[in-house]
Motif scaffolding. Structure first.
Motif, PDB file in Angstrom:
ATOM      1  N   HIS A 266     -51.077 -71.763 -23.862  1.00  0.00           N
ATOM      2  CA  HIS A 266     -51.496 -70.485 -24.437  1.00  0.00           C
ATOM      3  C   HIS A 266     -50.407 -69.883 -25.325  1.00  0.00           C
ATOM      4  O   HIS A 266     -49.221 -70.101 -25.113  1.00  0.00           O
ATOM      5  CB  HIS A 266     -51.826 -69.486 -23.319  1.00  0.00           C
ATOM      6  N   ASN A 267     -50.877 -69.099 -26.275  1.00  0.00           N
ATOM      7  CA  ASN A 267     -49.984 -68.362 -27.168  1.00  0.00           C
ATOM      8  C   ASN A 267     -49.632 -67.011 -26.558  1.00  0.00           C
ATOM      9  O   ASN A 267     -50.511 -66.248 -26.143  1.00  0.00           O
ATOM     10  CB  ASN A 267     -50.676 -68.143 -28.521  1.00  0.00           C
ATOM     11  N   PHE A 268     -48.329 -66.721 -26.514  1.00  0.00           N
ATOM     12  CA  PHE A 268     -47.845 -65.441 -26.019  1.00  0.00           C
ATOM     13  C   PHE A 268     -47.384 -64.585 -27.195  1.00  0.00           C
ATOM     14  O   PHE A 268     -46.705 -65.080 -28.099  1.00  0.00           O
ATOM     15  CB  PHE A 268     -46.693 -65.654 -25.032  1.00  0.00           C
ATOM     16  N   VAL A 269     -47.763 -63.312 -27.177  1.00  0.00           N
ATOM     17  CA  VAL A 269     -47.451 -62.372 -28.257  1.00  0.00           C
ATOM     18  C   VAL A 269     -46.081 -61.758 -27.985  1.00  0.00           C
ATOM     19  O   VAL A 269     -45.915 -60.941 -27.070  1.00  0.00           O
ATOM     20  CB  VAL A 269     -48.527 -61.270 -28.343  1.00  0.00           C
ATOM     21  N   LEU A 270     -45.105 -62.157 -28.768  1.00  0.00           N
ATOM     22  CA  LEU A 270     -43.729 -61.759 -28.493  1.00  0.00           C
ATOM     23  C   LEU A 270     -43.473 -60.299 -28.826  1.00  0.00           C
ATOM     24  O   LEU A 270     -44.040 -59.747 -29.778  1.00  0.00           O
ATOM     25  CB  LEU A 270     -42.761 -62.653 -29.271  1.00  0.00           C
ATOM     26  N   ARG A 271     -42.595 -59.695 -28.053  1.00  0.00           N
ATOM     27  CA  ARG A 271     -42.187 -58.313 -28.317  1.00  0.00           C
ATOM     28  C   ARG A 271     -41.363 -58.250 -29.598  1.00  0.00           C
ATOM     29  O   ARG A 271     -40.776 -59.237 -30.039  1.00  0.00           O
ATOM     30  CB  ARG A 271     -41.337 -57.787 -27.164  1.00  0.00           C
ATOM     31  N   GLY A 272     -41.267 -57.062 -30.132  1.00  0.00           N
ATOM     32  CA  GLY A 272     -40.403 -56.847 -31.286  1.00  0.00           C
ATOM     33  C   GLY A 272     -41.075 -57.183 -32.606  1.00  0.00           C
ATOM     34  O   GLY A 272     -42.243 -57.551 -32.671  1.00  0.00           O
ATOM     35  N   VAL A 276     -37.816 -61.090 -37.612  1.00  0.00           N
ATOM     36  CA  VAL A 276     -36.449 -60.814 -37.153  1.00  0.00           C
ATOM     37  C   VAL A 276     -36.159 -61.718 -35.964  1.00  0.00           C
ATOM     38  O   VAL A 276     -36.966 -61.815 -35.030  1.00  0.00           O
ATOM     39  CB  VAL A 276     -36.284 -59.336 -36.752  1.00  0.00           C
ATOM     40  N   LEU A 277     -35.004 -62.374 -35.970  1.00  0.00           N
ATOM     41  CA  LEU A 277     -34.627 -63.231 -34.854  1.00  0.00           C
ATOM     42  C   LEU A 277     -34.429 -62.386 -33.607  1.00  0.00           C
ATOM     43  O   LEU A 277     -33.639 -61.434 -33.611  1.00  0.00           O
ATOM     44  CB  LEU A 277     -33.343 -63.989 -35.201  1.00  0.00           C
ATOM     45  N   ARG A 278     -35.151 -62.725 -32.534  1.00  0.00           N
ATOM     46  CA  ARG A 278     -35.127 -61.923 -31.311  1.00  0.00           C
ATOM     47  C   ARG A 278     -35.477 -62.811 -30.120  1.00  0.00           C
ATOM     48  O   ARG A 278     -35.969 -63.927 -30.293  1.00  0.00           O
ATOM     49  CB  ARG A 278     -36.124 -60.762 -31.418  1.00  0.00           C
ATOM     50  N   PRO A 279     -35.250 -62.346 -28.890  1.00  0.00           N
ATOM     51  CA  PRO A 279     -35.519 -63.182 -27.711  1.00  0.00           C
ATOM     52  C   PRO A 279     -36.984 -63.590 -27.619  1.00  0.00           C
ATOM     53  O   PRO A 279     -37.894 -62.789 -27.889  1.00  0.00           O
ATOM     54  CB  PRO A 279     -35.123 -62.282 -26.542  1.00  0.00           C
ATOM     55  N   GLU A 298     -40.607 -65.765 -35.251  1.00  0.00           N
ATOM     56  CA  GLU A 298     -42.063 -65.901 -35.244  1.00  0.00           C
ATOM     57  C   GLU A 298     -42.724 -64.829 -34.364  1.00  0.00           C
ATOM     58  O   GLU A 298     -42.096 -64.296 -33.444  1.00  0.00           O
ATOM     59  CB  GLU A 298     -42.451 -67.289 -34.741  1.00  0.00           C
ATOM     60  N   PRO A 299     -44.019 -64.537 -34.604  1.00  0.00           N
ATOM     61  CA  PRO A 299     -44.701 -63.522 -33.794  1.00  0.00           C
ATOM     62  C   PRO A 299     -45.141 -64.022 -32.427  1.00  0.00           C
ATOM     63  O   PRO A 299     -45.436 -63.228 -31.549  1.00  0.00           O
ATOM     64  CB  PRO A 299     -45.922 -63.146 -34.644  1.00  0.00           C
TER      65      PRO A 299
END
Length: 364
Positions: A266-272, A276-279, A298-299
């Motif tokens: 599954h695709n998880f929708v990342l925070r932030g 921008v490079l982020r965790p 990436e989103p």
């Protein structure tokens, strides 16, 4: 004072070990073309990447005792990759990583059809996507750059697209930078499809590894793994990895989404903010002490728990890659985005440059 400055300068310059880069021939394709393999090496990490599929072939890091070990699935000869059309081990799929519903999308009023290779959908750019192309490689400082020119109409996609993937190694961090340009409006979604087992490739399953994903939402899928269109909260579900959770603790519970994916796929929708490079994610293996930290621009990230591995694929030393013996964290745009105007856009127009970055940092 001069001596102190000199010491500080020396300390700073040696804090991050520089990588050496060498390359050699890995084998030949049926058409006689040579496949080149590049080795990026420093005291912390040794990574081998090849032109065929712009693939990560092996990636060795230290465990808690300082012992180096390969943590990604793959083969020791080119023939293994040529025979395997389903796993995408270590590759850069394209033009569109993940699935497009029924292989169809409409762009600027015109419908395009991509070959169906994951019925009833198109997966990873079709049956002859970027993962099965021999990219052109060249050494760059502390790494390698792979280039591929995909002609207009390739696998049904519009426009001639030139794609670049750069792998570099600095200290214990692997950086992957993707870029692409086109001469006609098209869609693009690139990622790396490495399968990780931090205990060592072929060393049991990843069910005991602890995973964190920086996502409060995910995209539920139908029975064919196409997103339903909504963003669902992970809270209160087996998809909540906002705090470290053992991969196998909930993977077989009675849950419709887990049934659709045969586990996690599954695709998880990342925070932030995307771009921008982020965790993105972190994996910890208690047996080896290894930790993998993933950051991305990436989103989303596709978490795949190796559900379709079945022991039929054989790695170096005769090791069988059994079910759930590795996991993937594919940083990318969401599946089927060309058909979902409310998802982050994957359209690329002439004059624009597609740009994406992902880092893998190893510790113990």
């Amino acid at each position: 004072m001069k001596l102190l400055c000199a010491v500080l300068l020396c300390t700073t310059s040696t804090a991050i070990a520089h990588a050496s880069v060498t390359h050699s021939t890995f084998g030949k394709l049926p058409n006689g073309a040579a496949v080149e393999i590049y080795t990026l090496k420093n005291p912390s990490v040794e990574m081998r990447v090849m032109t065929y599929g712009a693939r990560v072939v092996s990636l060795a890091t230290k465990d808690r005792d300082g012992k180096m070990g390969n943590v990604v699935l793959g083969y020791d000869k080119i023939e293994g990759y040529l025979k395997d059309s389903s796993s995408y081990f270590g590759s850069v799929p394209g033009r569109y990583a993940n699935r497009i519903a029924l292989g169809k999308f409409t762009l600027e009023g015109k419908q395009y059809q991509i070959p169906i290779n994951n019925a009833p959908n198109a997966l990873h750019g079709g049956p002859d996507g970027f993962a099965s192309r021999n990219w052109t490689g060249k050494e760059i400082p502390e790494g390698v750059e792979f280039t591929l020119v995909s002609p207009d109409g390739d696998q049904g996609f519009p426009g001639t697209m030139t794609a670049h993937v750069r792998y570099t190694l600095a200290g214990n961090t692997v950086r992957i930078v993707y870029s692409a340009t086109t001469d006609k409006p098209t869609v693009v979604n690139l990622t790396n499809h490495s399968y990780f087992n931090l205990a060592g490739a072929g060393n049991g399953t990843i069910l005991d590894e602890k995973l964190t994903i920086d996502a409060d939402k995910f995209t539920p899928i139908d029975a064919t793994s196409i997103p339903l269109g909504n963003l669902a909260p992970v809270a209160g579900t087996p998809f909540d990895f906002t705090k470290p959770e053992t991969v196998g603790s909930r993977i077989d519970v009675d849950n419709e989404q887990l049934k659709h994916g045969k586990g996690y796929d599954h695709n998880f929708v990342l925070r932030g903010k995307a771009g921008v490079l982020r965790p993105a994610a972190k994996v910890y293996d208690a047996k080896s002490g290894r930790v993998l930290t993933v950051e991305t621009s990436e989103p989303g990230v596709q978490f795949y728990s190796g559900n379709f591995l079945d022991g039929s694929l054989i790695g170096p030393g005769g090791v069988k890659y059994v079910k759930r013996s590795a996991l993937c964290l594919e940083t990318q745009h969401y599946p089927d985005s060309p058909n979902r105007p409310d998802f982050p856009s994957t359209e690329l127009k002439p004059g624009q440059t597609y740009h994406s970055e992902t880092t893998w940092t190893f510790s113990n």
